[in-house]
Design a protein around this motif. Structure first.
Motif, short mmCIF file in Angstrom:
data_model
loop_
_atom_site.label_atom_id
_atom_site.label_comp_id
_atom_site.label_asym_id
_atom_site.label_seq_id
_atom_site.Cartn_x
_atom_site.Cartn_y
_atom_site.Cartn_z
N LEU A 95 0.74 -1.15 -0.06
CA LEU A 95 -0.16 -0.07 -0.16
C LEU A 95 0.85 1.52 0.05
CD1 LEU A 95 -2.83 -1.15 2.49
CD2 LEU A 95 -2.70 -1.13 0.28
N ARG A 104 3.99 1.55 -1.05
CA ARG A 104 4.64 1.82 -2.38
C ARG A 104 3.66 2.17 -3.52
NH1 ARG A 104 9.18 -2.19 -4.11
NH2 ARG A 104 9.73 -0.37 -5.45
N PHE A 105 2.24 1.69 -3.51
CA PHE A 105 1.32 2.27 -4.36
C PHE A 105 1.09 3.69 -4.09
CE2 PHE A 105 -3.48 3.08 -4.49
CZ PHE A 105 -3.46 2.88 -5.97
N LEU A 134 3.95 5.78 -5.65
CA LEU A 134 3.86 5.55 -6.95
C LEU A 134 3.01 6.63 -7.52
CD1 LEU A 134 5.12 3.56 -9.36
CD2 LEU A 134 2.68 2.60 -9.41
#
Lengths: 190, 190
Positions: free
Chosen positions: B152, B154-155, B158
């Motif tokens: 979550l 890293r999402f 991003l």
């Protein structure tokens, strides 16, 4: 004097684009001098700029070449597959170098309307392919339908741009796959 | 000679960072010459570089200043709020210009390990704040629990990076709010 065949012209063009990509990836947009382009391509400046008007046109042609590949992948497998392919090749210096060169020109996109217009054509081709793919997926019933397709499209583009920035900055792609799975899952019907 | 007060030093440092940010935003990293930095800050190079070792240190100090603000926002309201704030100020040329300057240094991140190390400290502070926030949200039961917190995190990063690239390239932020809503909803428990 023999007529130059289309095949020969295409091969020459291909040679120029391949060498130019390597040169831009290695030295960046500003650092890719005409001398370095000659070395990387293996042709004289006269031969190179017979095919492309100037360095900017050469850069945009490499970017359009990318866009054509992306459009094909998007049409068949969607924008997340483009991201998976990018991540799979991220360890190659040429890939992150070329992405970095695209970042380098962001200032010109804001300050040079003609350059921005030419770049926008490229972005629009990818956006159109993404929209088409989403519409087909919507018709096939695999897409969530509680969010407008345009929002899903921009969501995927945001994630794609994030990966471009991430890879261009040389960050590690270890364990990026679960994140891309989450991106893909977010646009799908549960 | 009177002792210079801490208050005075802090004000001077603030003046330098504010002017430097404007100068970097307007001219980019390479274009922000010492002469232009003097003009934008309103101090001589001697005074500026009494406080900061060199241009690179000055650039990193502006970036650290950003990071401190981001960390505070993340701690209180999460990384999506940082994105909403960025989008709300995207029409200001200084905002997109400064983001563009951050893109401009991506080549150095890949080629200059010491620069990359100093930049990484900044990124790590934001990552740590994001992780802490997610852990607290997890404990409060508002987070989805079918995906690891690291994924979550890293999402969200991003998506944040995607917005940075998007704004730095001068793209319009019209209708970006529903996309940010979707990003936020993706990490929450349904």
């Amino acid at each position: 004097m023999p007529r130059v065949s289309q095949e020969h012209l295409d091969a020459r063009r291909r040679q120029i684009l391949t060498g130019a990509r390597t040169c831009f990836a290695r030295h960046g947009y500003e650092g890719a001098t005409v001398r370095r382009l000659e070395d990387a391509i293996g042709l004289s400046r006269g031969a190179i700029f017979h095919h492309f008007r100037d360095k900017e046109s050469l850069f945009l042609a490499v970017a359009e070449d990318d866009a054509a590949n992306m459009v094909a992948t998007v049409a068949d497998n969607g924008l997340v597959q483009v991201m998976r392919d990018m991540a799979a090749h991220a360890h190659e210096p040429e890939v992150s170098g070329w992405l970095g060169t695209q970042l380098e020109v962001s200032r010109r996109l804001r300050t040079d309307p003609e350059f921005a217009r030419r770049w926008a054509q490229r972005s629009e081709a990818i956006a159109a392919a993404t929209r088409d793919r989403l519409l087909r997926q919507h018709e096939a019933g695999v897409l969530r339908d509680d969010v407008p397709i345009e929002t899903l499209q921009r969501f995927l583009e945001l994630a794609h741009d994030g990966l471009v920035l991430y890879l261009a900055m040389g960050s590690s792609v270890d364990d990026i796959e679960p994140v891309l799975d989450l991106v893909e899952e977010t646009v799908r019907r549960r």
